[in-house]
Design a protein around this motif. Structure first.
Motif, PDB file in Angstrom:
ATOM      1  N   TRP A 111       0.839  -1.196   0.000  1.00 36.06           N
ATOM      2  CA  TRP A 111       0.000   0.000   0.000  1.00 36.06           C
ATOM      3  C   TRP A 111       0.876   1.250   0.000  1.00 36.06           C
ATOM      4  O   TRP A 111       0.644   2.173  -0.778  1.00 36.06           O
ATOM      5  CB  TRP A 111      -0.918  -0.005   1.227  1.00 36.06           C
ATOM      6  CG  TRP A 111      -1.711   1.258   1.370  1.00 36.06           C
ATOM      7  CD1 TRP A 111      -2.887   1.561   0.742  1.00 36.06           C
ATOM      8  CD2 TRP A 111      -1.365   2.402   2.152  1.00 36.06           C
ATOM      9  NE1 TRP A 111      -3.299   2.832   1.108  1.00 36.06           N
ATOM     10  CE2 TRP A 111      -2.368   3.357   1.966  1.00 36.06           C
ATOM     11  CE3 TRP A 111      -0.293   2.693   2.993  1.00 36.06           C
ATOM     12  CZ2 TRP A 111      -2.355   4.592   2.592  1.00 36.06           C
ATOM     13  CZ3 TRP A 111      -0.269   3.932   3.616  1.00 36.06           C
ATOM     14  CH2 TRP A 111      -1.299   4.864   3.413  1.00 36.06           C
ATOM     15  N   TYR A 112       1.897   1.269   0.856  1.00 35.75           N
ATOM     16  CA  TYR A 112       2.775   2.426   0.962  1.00 35.75           C
ATOM     17  C   TYR A 112       3.542   2.637  -0.349  1.00 35.75           C
ATOM     18  O   TYR A 112       3.696   3.774  -0.806  1.00 35.75           O
ATOM     19  CB  TYR A 112       3.734   2.250   2.141  1.00 35.75           C
ATOM     20  CG  TYR A 112       4.520   3.496   2.453  1.00 35.75           C
ATOM     21  CD1 TYR A 112       3.891   4.619   2.985  1.00 35.75           C
ATOM     22  CD2 TYR A 112       5.880   3.555   2.206  1.00 35.75           C
ATOM     23  CE1 TYR A 112       4.611   5.768   3.272  1.00 35.75           C
ATOM     24  CE2 TYR A 112       6.609   4.703   2.489  1.00 35.75           C
ATOM     25  CZ  TYR A 112       5.958   5.800   3.014  1.00 35.75           C
ATOM     26  OH  TYR A 112       6.674   6.942   3.281  1.00 35.75           O
ATOM     27  N   LYS A 141      -0.512   0.704  -7.635  1.00 31.09           N
ATOM     28  CA  LYS A 141      -1.329   1.871  -7.282  1.00 31.09           C
ATOM     29  C   LYS A 141      -2.067   1.560  -5.991  1.00 31.09           C
ATOM     30  O   LYS A 141      -2.417   0.415  -5.730  1.00 31.09           O
ATOM     31  CB  LYS A 141      -2.349   2.183  -8.379  1.00 31.09           C
ATOM     32  CG  LYS A 141      -1.730   2.592  -9.688  1.00 31.09           C
ATOM     33  CD  LYS A 141      -2.797   2.866 -10.722  1.00 31.09           C
ATOM     34  CE  LYS A 141      -2.154   3.213 -12.055  1.00 31.09           C
ATOM     35  NZ  LYS A 141      -3.150   3.436 -13.097  1.00 31.09           N
ATOM     36  N   SER A 142      -2.310   2.568  -5.193  1.00 33.74           N
ATOM     37  CA  SER A 142      -3.061   2.410  -3.952  1.00 33.74           C
ATOM     38  C   SER A 142      -4.269   3.330  -3.962  1.00 33.74           C
ATOM     39  O   SER A 142      -4.182   4.464  -4.418  1.00 33.74           O
ATOM     40  CB  SER A 142      -2.190   2.753  -2.742  1.00 33.74           C
ATOM     41  OG  SER A 142      -1.189   1.818  -2.561  1.00 33.74           O
ATOM     42  N   TYR A 143      -5.359   2.822  -3.446  1.00 30.08           N
ATOM     43  CA  TYR A 143      -6.571   3.608  -3.298  1.00 30.08           C
ATOM     44  C   TYR A 143      -7.023   3.479  -1.850  1.00 30.08           C
ATOM     45  O   TYR A 143      -6.974   2.401  -1.275  1.00 30.08           O
ATOM     46  CB  TYR A 143      -7.677   3.104  -4.235  1.00 30.08           C
ATOM     47  CG  TYR A 143      -7.259   3.121  -5.666  1.00 30.08           C
ATOM     48  CD1 TYR A 143      -7.387   4.273  -6.428  1.00 30.08           C
ATOM     49  CD2 TYR A 143      -6.720   1.991  -6.275  1.00 30.08           C
ATOM     50  CE1 TYR A 143      -6.989   4.302  -7.757  1.00 30.08           C
ATOM     51  CE2 TYR A 143      -6.317   2.007  -7.601  1.00 30.08           C
ATOM     52  CZ  TYR A 143      -6.462   3.157  -8.337  1.00 30.08           C
ATOM     53  OH  TYR A 143      -6.064   3.194  -9.645  1.00 30.08           O
ATOM     54  N   THR A 144      -7.449   4.562  -1.274  1.00 29.69           N
ATOM     55  CA  THR A 144      -7.915   4.565   0.104  1.00 29.69           C
ATOM     56  C   THR A 144      -9.324   5.128   0.132  1.00 29.69           C
ATOM     57  O   THR A 144      -9.556   6.250  -0.323  1.00 29.69           O
ATOM     58  CB  THR A 144      -6.981   5.427   0.974  1.00 29.69           C
ATOM     59  OG1 THR A 144      -5.646   4.915   0.855  1.00 29.69           O
ATOM     60  CG2 THR A 144      -7.397   5.406   2.423  1.00 29.69           C
ATOM     61  N   ILE A 145     -10.251   4.332   0.643  1.00 29.56           N
ATOM     62  CA  ILE A 145     -11.648   4.762   0.718  1.00 29.56           C
ATOM     63  C   ILE A 145     -12.135   4.546   2.146  1.00 29.56           C
ATOM     64  O   ILE A 145     -12.414   3.417   2.543  1.00 29.56           O
ATOM     65  CB  ILE A 145     -12.543   3.969  -0.267  1.00 29.56           C
ATOM     66  CG1 ILE A 145     -11.980   4.080  -1.680  1.00 29.56           C
ATOM     67  CG2 ILE A 145     -13.985   4.460  -0.185  1.00 29.56           C
ATOM     68  CD1 ILE A 145     -12.613   3.130  -2.671  1.00 29.56           C
ATOM     69  N   PRO A 146     -12.200   5.605   2.946  1.00 33.58           N
ATOM     70  CA  PRO A 146     -12.694   5.438   4.319  1.00 33.58           C
ATOM     71  C   PRO A 146     -14.185   5.093   4.330  1.00 33.58           C
ATOM     72  O   PRO A 146     -14.923   5.442   3.406  1.00 33.58           O
ATOM     73  CB  PRO A 146     -12.423   6.791   4.966  1.00 33.58           C
ATOM     74  CG  PRO A 146     -12.281   7.753   3.842  1.00 33.58           C
ATOM     75  CD  PRO A 146     -11.825   6.972   2.646  1.00 33.58           C
ATOM     76  N   SER A 147     -14.610   4.421   5.368  1.00 35.50           N
ATOM     77  CA  SER A 147     -16.017   4.003   5.482  1.00 35.50           C
ATOM     78  C   SER A 147     -16.971   5.175   5.536  1.00 35.50           C
ATOM     79  O   SER A 147     -18.151   5.028   5.232  1.00 35.50           O
ATOM     80  CB  SER A 147     -16.203   3.133   6.721  1.00 35.50           C
ATOM     81  OG  SER A 147     -15.469   1.941   6.573  1.00 35.50           O
ATOM     82  N   THR A 148     -16.474   6.351   5.890  1.00 35.59           N
ATOM     83  CA  THR A 148     -17.330   7.537   5.910  1.00 35.59           C
ATOM     84  C   THR A 148     -17.796   7.899   4.500  1.00 35.59           C
ATOM     85  O   THR A 148     -18.754   8.638   4.344  1.00 35.59           O
ATOM     86  CB  THR A 148     -16.586   8.733   6.529  1.00 35.59           C
ATOM     87  OG1 THR A 148     -15.324   8.887   5.856  1.00 35.59           O
ATOM     88  CG2 THR A 148     -16.338   8.515   8.021  1.00 35.59           C
ATOM     89  N   ARG A 188      -1.298   7.225  14.009  1.00 31.27           N
ATOM     90  CA  ARG A 188      -1.325   6.900  12.582  1.00 31.27           C
ATOM     91  C   ARG A 188       0.039   7.190  11.967  1.00 31.27           C
ATOM     92  O   ARG A 188       0.869   7.859  12.559  1.00 31.27           O
ATOM     93  CB  ARG A 188      -2.420   7.654  11.846  1.00 31.27           C
ATOM     94  CG  ARG A 188      -2.256   9.135  11.766  1.00 31.27           C
ATOM     95  CD  ARG A 188      -3.479   9.809  11.169  1.00 31.27           C
ATOM     96  NE  ARG A 188      -3.708   9.346   9.820  1.00 31.27           N
ATOM     97  CZ  ARG A 188      -3.397  10.018   8.742  1.00 31.27           C
ATOM     98  NH1 ARG A 188      -2.821  11.203   8.843  1.00 31.27           N
ATOM     99  NH2 ARG A 188      -3.642   9.549   7.557  1.00 31.27           N
ATOM    100  N   VAL A 189       0.212   6.674  10.759  1.00 24.50           N
ATOM    101  CA  VAL A 189       1.466   6.860  10.044  1.00 24.50           C
ATOM    102  C   VAL A 189       1.315   8.027   9.090  1.00 24.50           C
ATOM    103  O   VAL A 189       0.338   8.084   8.331  1.00 24.50           O
ATOM    104  CB  VAL A 189       1.818   5.596   9.230  1.00 24.50           C
ATOM    105  CG1 VAL A 189       3.029   5.832   8.372  1.00 24.50           C
ATOM    106  CG2 VAL A 189       2.043   4.439  10.167  1.00 24.50           C
ATOM    107  N   PRO A 190       2.229   8.992   9.086  1.00 28.88           N
ATOM    108  CA  PRO A 190       2.131  10.073   8.113  1.00 28.88           C
ATOM    109  C   PRO A 190       2.379   9.552   6.713  1.00 28.88           C
ATOM    110  O   PRO A 190       3.185   8.647   6.524  1.00 28.88           O
ATOM    111  CB  PRO A 190       3.235  11.046   8.543  1.00 28.88           C
ATOM    112  CG  PRO A 190       4.161  10.258   9.406  1.00 28.88           C
ATOM    113  CD  PRO A 190       3.385   9.096   9.961  1.00 28.88           C
ATOM    114  N   THR A 191       1.664  10.079   5.738  1.00 28.12           N
ATOM    115  CA  THR A 191       1.855   9.639   4.343  1.00 28.12           C
ATOM    116  C   THR A 191       2.423  10.754   3.518  1.00 28.12           C
ATOM    117  O   THR A 191       2.427  11.888   3.889  1.00 28.12           O
ATOM    118  CB  THR A 191       0.533   9.169   3.737  1.00 28.12           C
ATOM    119  OG1 THR A 191      -0.436  10.192   3.874  1.00 28.12           O
ATOM    120  CG2 THR A 191       0.046   7.902   4.399  1.00 28.12           C
TER     121      THR A 191
END
Length: 191
Positions: A111-112, A141-148, A188-191
């Motif tokens: 992911w990173y 490629k990474s995609y991030t989709i929060p549950s919100t 959390r980890v900074p990106t």
């Protein structure tokens, strides 16, 4: 991922296929033995495999044009050397999907790596020199989709979960924030 869970995933696929089949977009399918695969009239196959063995020997020897690894953050890191070669002979794609997990895991590293590659592509699109040949950017490629952002989850549900879980666990499970342990220094980890 047990065999029962694999069969449930396959049932989700059957439901999806049945919906689209009624629209004339897919041919009929034939269910395979033990309820773990779907064989299409054109020869394509969807197979679901469960594995609870830490080294994943039961998936060795298969090949795939598309490999989808669900709940990848929960898989033992030592299983990935058995899983990732499944698309090597076909030139296929591998999709890892999961809620966020522990920092440093195989899934986190992929992911990173995808996040860094995404950032490089954005810089190129903005005309910024990246001091690297474009063909050296990893293809991941990474995609991030929060549950919100998921229309299937209500704010009321998320509020109940937030009240029930620790902050680190809620952020990891629902807000796609990578975390280590409940007593870690940074949440959390900074990106």
């Amino acid at each position: 991922f047990t065999l029962i869970q694999a069969q449930r995933v396959l049932n989700y696929a059957k439901t999806f296929i049945a919906r689209w089949k009624n629209r004339g977009l897919y041919g009929f399918f034939i269910e395979g033995q033990r309820g773990t695969n779907i064989r299409f009239n054109n020869g394509s196959i969807i197979e679901c495999h469960g594995t609870t063995v830490p080294d994943a020997h039961n998936v060795r020897g298969f090949t795939a044009d598309l490999l989808i690894v669900d709940e990848a953050a929960l898989i033992y890191d030592k299983m990935f050397p058995s899983i990732t070669p499944l698309t090597a002979h076909t030139g296929g794609k591998t999709v890892f999907m999961s809620t966020a997990g522990s920092i440093g895991s195989f899934f986190y590293q992929r992911w990173y790596e995808g996040q860094k590659a995404n950032d490089l592509r954005k810089k190129i699109a903005a005309g910024i020199d990246i001091d690297m040949p474009v063909n050296k950017i990893p293809p991941v490629k990474s995609y991030t989709i929060p549950s919100t952002e998921c229309p299937g989850l209500t704010q009321e549900f998320l509020d109940r979960e937030r009240a029930t879980l620790s902050e680190v666990r809620f952020n990891r499970e629902y807000l796609t924030q990578w975390a280590g342990t409940a007593d870690q220094v940074f949440s959390r980890v900074p990106t």
